[in-house]
Design an enzyme around this catalytic site. Structure first.
Site, mmCIF file in Angstrom:
data_model
loop_
_atom_site.group_PDB
_atom_site.id
_atom_site.type_symbol
_atom_site.label_atom_id
_atom_site.label_comp_id
_atom_site.label_asym_id
_atom_site.label_seq_id
_atom_site.Cartn_x
_atom_site.Cartn_y
_atom_site.Cartn_z
ATOM 1 N N ARG A 52 0.812 -1.235 0.000
ATOM 2 C CA ARG A 52 0.000 0.000 0.000
ATOM 3 C C ARG A 52 0.843 1.281 0.000
ATOM 4 O O ARG A 52 0.471 2.282 0.606
ATOM 5 C CB ARG A 52 -0.958 0.028 1.201
ATOM 6 N N SER A 74 -10.015 -0.187 4.387
ATOM 7 C CA SER A 74 -9.169 -0.621 5.513
ATOM 8 C C SER A 74 -8.576 0.609 6.200
ATOM 9 O O SER A 74 -7.931 1.432 5.558
ATOM 10 C CB SER A 74 -8.034 -1.520 5.026
ATOM 11 N N GLU A 85 -3.775 3.348 7.228
ATOM 12 C CA GLU A 85 -3.752 3.186 5.760
ATOM 13 C C GLU A 85 -4.543 4.347 5.148
ATOM 14 O O GLU A 85 -4.172 4.901 4.117
ATOM 15 C CB GLU A 85 -4.373 1.844 5.347
HETATM 16 C C1 LIG Z 1 -15.446 -0.143 0.621
HETATM 17 C C2 LIG Z 1 -13.975 0.026 0.341
HETATM 18 C C3 LIG Z 1 -13.205 -1.084 0.020
HETATM 19 C C4 LIG Z 1 -11.833 -0.934 -0.258
HETATM 20 N N1 LIG Z 1 -11.108 -2.049 -0.566
HETATM 21 C C5 LIG Z 1 -9.801 -1.910 -0.910
HETATM 22 C C6 LIG Z 1 -9.026 -3.049 -1.311
HETATM 23 O O1 LIG Z 1 -9.489 -4.174 -1.347
HETATM 24 N N2 LIG Z 1 -7.728 -2.850 -1.656
HETATM 25 C C7 LIG Z 1 -7.159 -1.620 -1.619
HETATM 26 O O2 LIG Z 1 -5.979 -1.502 -1.968
HETATM 27 N N3 LIG Z 1 -7.863 -0.538 -1.227
HETATM 28 C C8 LIG Z 1 -9.163 -0.644 -0.890
HETATM 29 N N4 LIG Z 1 -9.873 0.455 -0.499
HETATM 30 C C9 LIG Z 1 -9.191 1.759 -0.382
HETATM 31 C C10 LIG Z 1 -9.200 2.607 -1.667
HETATM 32 O O3 LIG Z 1 -10.254 2.233 -2.530
HETATM 33 C C11 LIG Z 1 -7.864 2.513 -2.414
HETATM 34 O O4 LIG Z 1 -6.786 2.955 -1.624
HETATM 35 C C12 LIG Z 1 -7.881 3.347 -3.696
HETATM 36 O O5 LIG Z 1 -6.722 3.074 -4.433
HETATM 37 C C13 LIG Z 1 -7.949 4.854 -3.412
HETATM 38 O O6 LIG Z 1 -8.260 5.510 -4.625
HETATM 39 P P1 LIG Z 1 -9.008 6.919 -4.600
HETATM 40 O O7 LIG Z 1 -9.164 7.386 -5.975
HETATM 41 O O8 LIG Z 1 -10.250 6.826 -3.789
HETATM 42 O O9 LIG Z 1 -7.922 7.779 -3.826
HETATM 43 P P2 LIG Z 1 -8.124 8.925 -2.758
HETATM 44 O O10 LIG Z 1 -8.688 8.353 -1.498
HETATM 45 O O11 LIG Z 1 -8.827 10.072 -3.352
HETATM 46 O O12 LIG Z 1 -6.596 9.294 -2.514
HETATM 47 C C14 LIG Z 1 -5.699 8.323 -1.967
HETATM 48 C C15 LIG Z 1 -4.277 8.843 -2.146
HETATM 49 O O13 LIG Z 1 -3.971 8.883 -3.533
HETATM 50 C C16 LIG Z 1 -3.585 10.207 -3.910
HETATM 51 N N5 LIG Z 1 -4.039 10.417 -5.287
HETATM 52 C C17 LIG Z 1 -5.251 10.142 -5.828
HETATM 53 N N6 LIG Z 1 -5.246 10.422 -7.146
HETATM 54 C C18 LIG Z 1 -4.009 10.894 -7.449
HETATM 55 C C19 LIG Z 1 -3.375 11.344 -8.640
HETATM 56 N N7 LIG Z 1 -4.012 11.394 -9.821
HETATM 57 N N8 LIG Z 1 -2.083 11.737 -8.580
HETATM 58 C C20 LIG Z 1 -1.416 11.728 -7.408
HETATM 59 N N9 LIG Z 1 -1.965 11.319 -6.242
HETATM 60 C C21 LIG Z 1 -3.246 10.895 -6.273
HETATM 61 C C22 LIG Z 1 -4.209 11.125 -2.902
HETATM 62 O O14 LIG Z 1 -3.497 12.338 -2.791
HETATM 63 C C23 LIG Z 1 -4.090 10.272 -1.629
HETATM 64 O O15 LIG Z 1 -2.790 10.369 -1.104
HETATM 65 C C24 LIG Z 1 -11.233 0.340 -0.202
HETATM 66 C C25 LIG Z 1 -12.018 1.467 0.102
HETATM 67 C C26 LIG Z 1 -13.371 1.314 0.379
HETATM 68 C C27 LIG Z 1 -14.180 2.531 0.697
#
Ligand SMILES: Cc1cc2nc3c(=O)[nH]c(=O)nc-3n(C[C@H](O)[C@H](O)[C@H](O)COP(=O)(O)OP(=O)(O)OC[C@H]3O[C@@H](n4cnc5c(N)ncnc54)[C@H](O)[C@@H]3O)c2cc1C
Length: 303
Positions: free
Chosen positions: A172, A223, A293
């Site tokens: 992660r 998580s 996380e």
């Molecule tokens: C119900 C649920 C289930 C989940 N299950 C999983 C799972 O199984 N596995 C897993 O790995 N994660 C899981 N997650 C967590 C999440 O979905 C992941 O971490 C996902 O990759 C985050 O993407 P996001 O677009 O929502 O990022 P955000 O939450 O918007 O941002 C996360 C990070 O990424 C950065 N970021 C986002 N976009 C960019 C960009 N274009 N350039 C630079 N930085 C950027 C942000 O600054 C921040 O630091 C889950 C979340 C939920 C709500």
């Protein structure tokens, strides 16, 4: 003159004091000083090149892993839109996905093109940008396994191509993204050939498994804590007695004890406060230090 009065001219939108809660799964937190919605890559690059280097820049994907604090976020928050959401096969089991594309869309388009190995993205409710930063993954597969290279802009707006190795992935985390503010534009992914129907069937299994084991319809951040080496965070939280225990409008989910949920009217401080209380309690009871996380960004309400 403040930095807000000297913002570069853009073709996209610059919104002042824009609430961020609606852009996150947890639905809490204050506004961005400025929210920038770039029109396209050139607009974004020009903006970064012209923006005072002292102004902090924060990226927001679809907010499925982010808790915005109640006092809002200092500086400029950037959110990428449609122009960054292209997903297209590139031949030879390779597929490009823009940073604003949903992981589930990448999984679906890969399946349609007969590219196997990316179906795990069906289970991650984030954007490709978030996946590139977080090395997102599930069920034994992660971004590191399928990424060829990623495309990004640095804080000065220069375009970079970063190989998988250069991103320094671990659980992660991308060491490169942690060390330097990068704006990911997208990534090139590679799977292996397979029958689209067989890939779709595996994706359906992932969807069904998610529905049963995670509170995916709640206001949650996924998580909350990383799993400590050799241990499961959910188990440590459960054994410390925090599963399903209300704490203001916050709670660790009865369905999955590592999922922090906003049960109604929680403030960001309630959610973060519960997380910190659980960290302290688990540490006192087991000696294990849980590591967040969920990304927590912004200022507390009193600041
Ligand atoms: C119900 C649920 C289930 C989940 N299950 C999983 C799972 O199984 N596995 C897993 O790995 N994660 C899981 N997650 C967590 C999440 O979905 C992941 O971490 C996902 O990759 C985050 O993407 P996001 O677009 O929502 O990022 P955000 O939450 O918007 O941002 C996360 C990070 O990424 C950065 N970021 C986002 N976009 C960019 C960009 N274009 N350039 C630079 N930085 C950027 C942000 O600054 C921040 O630091 C889950 C979340 C939920 C709500």
């Amino acid at each position: 003159m403040s930095w807000q009065d000297a913002l570069p001219t853009v073709r996209g939108r610059l919104l002042r004091d824009e609430p961020l809660a609606p852009f996150t799964w947890l639905r809490v937190g204050g506004p961005a000083d400025v929210l920038f919605l770039p029109q396209d890559e050139a607009d974004l690059a020009d903006f970064l090149a012209a923006l005072d280097t002292a102004v902090p820049v924060t990226l927001l994907g679809v907010g499925s892993n982010t808790l915005v604090r109640d006092g809002g976020v200092e500086g400029v928050v950037i959110r990428l839109g449609k122009a960054f959401a292209t997903v297209e096969p590139r031949g030879g089991s390779r597929i490009f996905a823009g940073a604003a594309a949903l992981d589930a869309n990448l999984a679906r388009e890969a399946a349609k093109a007969g590219i196997a190995g990316l179906e795990f993205y069906r289970g991650v409710p984030g954007s490709v940008g978030g996946a590139l930063v977080m090395n997102a993954g599930c069920y034994g597969a992660e971004t590191k396994d399928v990424l060829v290279e990623a495309y990004a802009l640095d804080r000065a707006g220069r375009r970079l191509t970063l190989s998988n190795a250069e991103l320094g992935y671990s659980y992660r985390k991308s060491a490169r993204a942690a060390a330097e503010p990068l704006v990911f534009l997208g990534g090139l992914f590679e799977g292996r050939p397979d029958d689209p129907a067989a890939i779709m069937a595996r994706m359906d299994e992932i969807t069904a498994r998610r529905e049963q084991t995670q509170p995916i319809r709640e206001k949650t951040g996924g998580s909350t804590f990383k799993n400590p080496p050799g241990q499961s965070s959910w188990k440590l939280i459960d054994e410390a007695g925090w599963r399903g225990k209300p704490f203001g409008g916050a709670m660790f989910s009865p369905l999955h004890a590592n999922f922090l949920i906003n049960t109604g009217e929680a403030a960001a401080a309630d959610l973060e406060g519960l997380g910190e209380a659980v960290r302290a309690d688990v540490h006192a009871k087991t000696g294990v230090e849980l590591e967040w996380e969920i990304k927590r960004i912004g200022r507390p309400a009193s600041a």
